[in-house]
Design a protein around this motif. Sequence first.
Motif, mmCIF file in Angstrom:
data_model
loop_
_atom_site.group_PDB
_atom_site.id
_atom_site.type_symbol
_atom_site.label_atom_id
_atom_site.label_comp_id
_atom_site.label_asym_id
_atom_site.label_seq_id
_atom_site.Cartn_x
_atom_site.Cartn_y
_atom_site.Cartn_z
ATOM 1 N N TYR A 1 -18.291 0.722 -1.461
ATOM 2 C CA TYR A 1 -17.394 0.090 -0.479
ATOM 3 C C TYR A 1 -16.393 -0.808 -1.189
ATOM 4 N N TYR B 1 -1.239 -2.937 0.088
ATOM 5 C CA TYR B 1 -1.462 -3.730 1.307
ATOM 6 C C TYR B 1 -2.354 -4.932 1.012
ATOM 7 N N ARG B 2 -2.034 -6.034 1.634
ATOM 8 C CA ARG B 2 -2.908 -7.202 1.560
ATOM 9 C C ARG B 2 -3.196 -7.628 2.992
ATOM 10 N N TRP B 3 -4.479 -7.716 3.343
ATOM 11 C CA TRP B 3 -4.818 -8.066 4.721
ATOM 12 C C TRP B 3 -4.496 -9.522 5.006
ATOM 13 N N LYS C 1 -3.619 1.093 -4.458
ATOM 14 C CA LYS C 1 -2.762 2.248 -4.196
ATOM 15 C C LYS C 1 -1.654 1.909 -3.206
ATOM 16 N N ASN D 1 2.215 4.975 -2.745
ATOM 17 C CA ASN D 1 1.559 5.226 -1.464
ATOM 18 C C ASN D 1 2.078 6.512 -0.832
ATOM 19 N N TYR E 1 -15.891 8.404 -0.101
ATOM 20 C CA TYR E 1 -16.122 8.285 1.350
ATOM 21 C C TYR E 1 -17.443 8.954 1.722
ATOM 22 N N ILE F 1 -13.878 1.326 -3.073
ATOM 23 C CA ILE F 1 -12.898 1.967 -2.174
ATOM 24 C C ILE F 1 -11.849 0.944 -1.759
ATOM 25 N N ILE F 2 -12.306 -0.238 -1.363
ATOM 26 C CA ILE F 2 -11.369 -1.264 -0.907
ATOM 27 C C ILE F 2 -10.395 -1.630 -2.027
ATOM 28 N N THR G 1 -9.538 0.144 -4.715
ATOM 29 C CA THR G 1 -8.631 1.246 -5.024
ATOM 30 C C THR G 1 -7.564 1.386 -3.939
ATOM 31 N N TYR G 2 -7.987 1.208 -2.706
ATOM 32 C CA TYR G 2 -7.050 1.342 -1.575
ATOM 33 C C TYR G 2 -5.960 0.279 -1.638
ATOM 34 N N MET H 1 -11.704 10.194 -4.250
ATOM 35 C CA MET H 1 -11.835 9.275 -3.117
ATOM 36 C C MET H 1 -12.615 9.919 -1.977
#
Lengths: 355, 763
Positions: free
Chosen positions: A336, A349-351, A346, A283, A298, A339-340, A342-343, A294
Amino acid sequence: MGGRCAGSWLPVRLLLTAALLLSTGYAKRSSRASSVDAELEDSALLGELEALQAGARDRVVHMDEASFARYASGSRRPYHLVVFLTASHLLDKPQLGLRELRYEFGLLAQAAHKLPRDAGARLVFADVEFKESQAVFHRLGVKALPWLLRLPPTLRVDPGANIRLKHEDVMRHDDYGHQVWKAEEMATFVAERTGVKVDKIERPSFFRSAFFPPTALAVLASGAYVAWLLYQAPFMRRLWIYAAGALFVFWFSVSGGMHNIIRGVPLYFFNQQGQIQLWMASNQGQLGGEGFIMGSAYLSFGLCVSALTYVVPRLPSSASRQGAGWGLVLSAAAIYYWIISTYTWKTGYRWRWYF
Amino acid sequence: MNGAKTHEEAALRNGWGQVLNGFALMAICAMAFSLRLFSVVKYESVIHEFDPYFNYRVTQYLVKEGYYNLWNWFDEFTWYPLGRVVGGTVYPGLIWTAGLMYNLLHYFNIPIHVQEVCVFTAPLFSAFCALATYAFVKEIRGQGAGLVASTFIALVPSYISRSVAGSFDNEGVAIFALVFVFFLYVKTLNTGSLAWATAAAVAYFYMVASWGGYSFIINLLPIHCLACVVTGRLSPKLYIAYAPFVVLGTLTAASIPVVGFNAVLTSEHFASFLVFGILHAALAITYIKDVLPPRAFRTAQTLVLSTSIALLGVVATLVIFYVMASPTFGWTGRSLSLLDPTYASKYIPIIASVSEHQPPSWPSYFTDLQAATLLMPAGLIAAFRPLTHASLFLILYGVTAIYFSGVMVRLMLVLAPAACCLAGLALHQLLLTLTRSLKAPARPSPPADAPTPVKEAAQRKPAKLGKAASRAVEKVAAVAKRAWHPLPKELAIAALAGAAIVFAGYTVHSVWVSAEMYSAPSIVLQSRSPDGSVHVFDDFREAYAWMRYNTPADSKVASWWDYGYQTTAMANRTVIVDNNTWNNTHIATVGRAMASPEEQAWHIYRSLDVDYVFVVFGGFIGYPSDDINKFLWMVRIGGGVFPDIKEKDFLGEGGYRVDDKGGKSLLNCLMYKLSYYRFGEGALMATGRMGFDRVRQVEIGNMDISLKYFEEVYTTEHWMVRVYRVLDKPHLDTKLKNRRRTGKALARKAPKNVDASGALARA
């Protein structure tokens, strides 16, 4: 008896004393003569070197084996010899940066040449090339370039013998970093060893040359003229050019384009297996390539939304509206989702839901 | 009769719409406010981080001493022995705001502590910011777009990061001020009213008082004005919006002491004056063209043009010579670092050392703006259809802000409102298309206020560019001006569902980011054990409280500049350097002391009258933002002023390391000794391994540390803050203090002790 004896020894004593006096006088004279010789030799050497310096383009004397032997040998020298070792067949290797280093070395030599004579010890800057002076490299025990050395005036150098420099008298990649050393860094190195401070390195800059004002004015004038022509040109009235420009700025920024420039990040690199690696799993940073991919994602999402809003309702046939509409909605959804994923890959993060 | 009824119905519907609109706005404000309270719920009502502590202290001073005394406040508690003129060097907007709210509440007999006011200022102003955004976008594209945009900004993570409860910093009110100025400017553009123009200037005054970021406004407005002049959008309304703003705005800005004459003297402000001149010239030309006969006008034009070209030539020559004479080519460091992004990292370590000055990479945009990033391009296109004065302003704002955000991650904050407005615009237009498609009758007819194609593009003949790309765009443009048809209903439903999912994702992301990433006050730390229980590390406040109650009131405390504001605010002690990094030499002196061997450092600290030194150390519990990890910046900043400090002396094999292969100078410097003093055995308690540092994950290289010139007086529970007293005279025998040492170590160090006693005898 005793007095006679003493009297008989007297001439011998006198003779001895006289001999002693004579011999010391001679010795003194001879030593004076030899020091005069040495001084003469020193000034001759210096004179030669000065002539060579004057002839050199950037005040760096080029030395081959013979001249190195002449100016470096001896038990002492009246100057510090600062030598830059180079190799003509490695000049274009970017990781060594020999060409740039040699240029910086030349800047230092020129700046040092401008110092007043009474600034301290004398410095002589020289360079030695590998192919024509292999023996010198061998004598110095050079294994890797770049290699900048200072030969102290008091170090004894026998012709043909190995030269043992102290560790601190050599500037190497290991100790001074792998970047191209600037002339200022070399100046610090030299100042620490010799006490001669070269404060002001003058880089030839176009901004300071006499050509700058007229060139700048010419550029400004022609720029203004071109701007005027563009202002008059009909195609400049087209709004889509500006929309495309705005979208380009957006794309460049969200791709981390500035990050690539500031950090000097490459677009991709080769991993140990020799494959192209486009993604960095951390990150903390990014590679240029992944950023642009990326950024394009977007941008494409936004363009899908925009096309659905403005283009699809204007399509005349209902079949084309149906096809294009579904195409856009599905591709936007796919982008979408991608992107989510890959994000999250990378950043790790886990919501968490807070509802 | 029938018509009147329809009219009545429409009015009623409009009335209900307004009521709904009002409720929606209230809900948005409540959401914006409550989303920022995680820090209070999870931790406590406490001021966060570093700079807010200074603002808090100044606010305390304000409510105690009044506005006028604040203006003249000279603070001798910081930058000892220099002190700081606080009144003249602080942006007072935030402090006025909090002070005013405090006084207002107390006037109504609501006895609230000033700290609570400070804690909740930023959430309150983010609710105001949502309202300002609504008003701004409403001026550009109507109520609907305004509502969507204000929802976006209420949730945007980038803004949350600077406005959670407790984050009492300038940006908390300044972003509201920024958007509010933009709203008033656009309002003036739309109405041409001088009253709105004056209001814009007053709002700008508040913005200048609040944040250094006002220079963005004073450069963006000229760009917009110039763009209008160049594209033939010159109008009296533009004049009324721009000219009074520059005059009044500059005058009021100059009356804030921290800005003062900079408002007319520094290069950041020149653009506004230049455009002010250009605007007048353009209007004069229009006027003269109307008055003069065509031939006379042409003569006058030639005359004026040749004179102005000659004048411009002279000016350009002067500028060129000025550029040649100045080493930085006439620019200040900060603006250079925006135009040449590599400038700061090369030349200004104190700028480069701050993490928020780093350039962002692609995940930063998604973390900080999420769906707003994705919708921004669509918003840019929507702003072009149709292009008005107001939407042109939004486009310029978006493009400049996104460029600058690429240079410094800190400027993402300026981008956030633009991204939200554009995203709001895009989502609004999409929803408009989709809902109209749902409502459309079977036989299609273009809705009355459907987006109209841009006329200029339609009327012109195809350009001579002749490229495939341009043709493709032409085709799309040609499609876009055809008649409007509704989308298929099932498609519209699917797209609406997609939009709802994207927006729900944005909400979940924002709430999560607010709770997890931006709510930590960094003065109190938490760690979660595997069983879910929370452990609190309150070492900072413990240390500051210890200093407050156990050291003499006039003692001077030295630490790295990061902790200066906290020390003055919480320990109430004089500090040598603080987060207002105005004097690089002073900071470099402290850096030099930290990087020097003990004795030399002692001399430096004694010369600064320092009584206590503290270091922040994370090796015991694994807190990574400690002084050892910041140490290379101390060396760099120190070395920038004192060349005897060289970074390479502090690097060991393969770089910066604290184990036995670390640089010799590092293992002997004061920072290392103060951090690792007694740590050899101390680490046993934490990790079971002698001298094992949990941040660096190594065994430290020098466990045999004794102190001769400093004395440990306090170490907090988790060893995070270690306070040392600077001794008046060195210890006679350091070994007597440390009974755990071996006889061998004593014998090895013996000669130095002789020196010490000698020094004492001399003293």
